[in-house]
Design a protein around this motif. Sequence first.
Motif, mmCIF file in Angstrom:
data_model
loop_
_atom_site.group_PDB
_atom_site.id
_atom_site.type_symbol
_atom_site.label_atom_id
_atom_site.label_comp_id
_atom_site.label_asym_id
_atom_site.label_seq_id
_atom_site.Cartn_x
_atom_site.Cartn_y
_atom_site.Cartn_z
ATOM 1 N N PHE A 49 37.213 45.883 31.709
ATOM 2 C CA PHE A 49 38.630 45.735 32.024
ATOM 3 C C PHE A 49 39.328 47.091 32.061
ATOM 4 N N THR A 64 41.011 35.446 32.428
ATOM 5 C CA THR A 64 39.908 36.383 32.659
ATOM 6 C C THR A 64 39.502 37.084 31.370
ATOM 7 N N SER A 73 31.846 44.348 41.230
ATOM 8 C CA SER A 73 32.285 43.008 40.829
ATOM 9 C C SER A 73 32.345 42.844 39.315
ATOM 10 N N LYS A 128 32.958 41.367 31.969
ATOM 11 C CA LYS A 128 33.521 42.376 32.868
ATOM 12 C C LYS A 128 34.056 43.558 32.066
ATOM 13 N N ASP A 131 42.056 43.666 41.400
ATOM 14 C CA ASP A 131 41.748 42.245 41.257
ATOM 15 C C ASP A 131 42.972 41.397 40.996
ATOM 16 N N TRP A 155 36.981 44.786 36.430
ATOM 17 C CA TRP A 155 38.177 43.996 36.709
ATOM 18 C C TRP A 155 39.408 44.883 36.511
#
Length: 605
Positions: free
Chosen positions: A126, A93, A263, A124, A304, A266
Motif C-alpha cells: 500500500f 482493500t 498488480s 498488496k 487504483d 495498490w
Amino acid sequence: MSAILSVDDLNDFISPGVACVRPVETLPAAPAAPAQNDEAQVILDGTPAAAAPTTRAEAAQISLTDCLACSGCVTSAEAVLVSLQSHAEVLATLDGAPALRVVRADRDGDGAWAVEGLEDEDAKLFVASVSPQTRANLAAVWGGRRASERQAGIMMDRLLLEGEKGLASGGKHKNGFAWVLDTNVAREAALVLGADEVLGAPPAAPSTRPPPILSSACPGWVCYAEKTHPHVLPHLSRVKSPQALMGTMLKTTLSRKLGIPPSRIWHLAVMPCFDKKLEASREELTDEVWAGSGLPGRGVRDVDCVITSKEILMLAESRGLDFFNIPCDAAAAAAATTATTAASSSLAPVQQPFPDTILHDFLFPTRPPRQGPRAAGTSGGLLHHVLQCKAARIPGAEIQTTRGRNADVVEFVVAVDGEPVFKAARYYGFRNIQNLVRRLKPARPSRMPGGKPFGSARRPTGKSASLEYGYVEVMACPGGCTNGGGQVKVDDPVVLARKQFRGKPGPQEQKEWLAEVDEAYFSCEEPDGATRNGLVDGQDSRSDDVVGGISRSYIHDTLAYWCEVTGISIDRLAFTTYREVISDVGKGTEAENVVQLAGKAGGGW
C-alpha cells in the motif's frame, strides 16, 4: 462532474435520451416474452446495480472507461462508477489480506530488498500520495487562518502510515500504508516537462504543434474537451498530471526494484477533485502503456483509487477516529515551516527508506517542495513556471499582468523594453472555458462562391494581431484547485460547527472560507530564490537552470535515472494521449431499443 458526486446524492437516473450505450451491444436479436425466472443485469465494475424481469440477455459489463465513451451519460452512470472509488473501498482493500512488507534482504545495507507475504495472492503493498490542496483544505477546517498546510500533512501521515494511532489501529489485519508521498514532487517534474514542451528545451527544437498549448492537469476540463470540443485536443499538453506522474513513478519503480507485478501495488491518491477519479480510470494511464503494447488498454491502473478531502474525514470516522484530534504540535509545526529540516522531520512519523536511494531523495526531499508565490495560483503554478522560464532566457525580460473580464481570466505578457515576446493566459471555470474554446474553433469555409469563412473567432487588429497565446492554464473550477468539488465547503457540518454562523452561509461566507483555504495553501511559501532540488544553501547555479526554486537540471537528471531503472523511455513514462469521444446515443434505431429495454426495467436501471 462536480461537488454533488457522493453516494448519498445519487437520486437521479439515466433518462432514455442519455441512456448508456453499452447495453445496446448485448440486446437480444429479437424480442421474446418475459420469463418469470430470467433477469438481466447491468453490472458496474462487478457490482449488480439493478435487476428486473425481462428477456434473457447477457450481462453487460460496464466500466468507467466505457462510460467515458458516451457524450451524454454524465449523470448517475458516471456517478455510481465514481462512487466505487471511495473511503469504503479503501477500508475493504486494507482489510482484504495482510499487507506486503518491504525489508532489506541483508544486513550489510547494499541496497538489496525483499518482499514478505507474497505467498498470499490477495496481499498488496500500500502506497498513498496526497495533494497540497487537500492538506490546505483540512488545515483550514482544523485551525482556520492559524493553521498551515504542513500541519495537516503531519496529521495525514499519522492517519495513513503504518502505526498505532491511525488506520492501522483497527481493521482485520491492522494494515496501513508503507509510504505517504507529497504530489508536489511530481508537480515539479510536471512543471519542468511542461515548460520544455511549450518553450522547446535547448537544444531541442520548439514544438511544431499549433499554439496555444493548453494545460491538461484538470481531468474535468479534459473530459469536457474530449466529449464536446475535439478541435482543441491537438492543443492539449501531453505531460501527465502530478497525480498520474506520481502513480507511474511508484508502480514502475517498485515493480522493477522489488520484482513484483504492478498488480500487487495498490496506490491511493487523495485529491481535491471528484474528477480525479475519472482520470485514474483512463486506459491511457495503465501498465499496458508503459510495460505492454504502448497503446491504451485495460491494464493495471497507475492510480487504483482516488478519494477527496471530504472522504478523508469519512475514512477516519469509519475507523472510529476524529481526524482533527490526531496529535500535532501546533507551535512546533508552525516553527518547522521556517526552521531547520530536523525540526520538520521530528514532527512527522518516520517513513521507511524507499528501495532506491536516488529516487528516495527525490520523493522524500530534505526540504519539502512549496507551492511558490501567490502569483502562481492554487492549481500548481503551471503557467507561472512557463512564464518564469521564458523570462529567464531573455535578459531584461519582465512579466506583465492584465486582468480579464473577471477574476478567473488573467492575461500575462513577457515583454522586453515594452515589446511583448510571449503571451499566455489563465482561464478558470467552465463559463470562461467556453469563451476560450470558441476562440480556438477553426473557421468553416463558405459554400458561397467567393464567400468568407464563417464561425471563426474575432482576431485582434493592429500591431499585436500576430501575437497569440503560447500557453493557457485551464481549470474547470472557478478559483482553481483549492475550490475543487471534493473539498470541504463552508456549508459542510464540520465547518458550520466550528464557524457558528448566525444563518445559512452565503456567497460572502464562501468567499471568506476560500480565502482561509488559500491562506493555508500558501502558508509554507519559500522566499524568492530558495531551492531544494540538487542544491545546498548558498551553492551557485545558472540563473536559467534554477527557476522558481526548482533546479531544472536536477529534475532532468532524475527523470533520466528513472528511465534507466525501469528500462522504459520517457515518452511512455511521463506523457499521455487524448481521444475524441463519439457517442451514438440518441441516433438511429439503436436508441429506440435502449428506450424499450429501459421501459422493461421499469423506467431506468
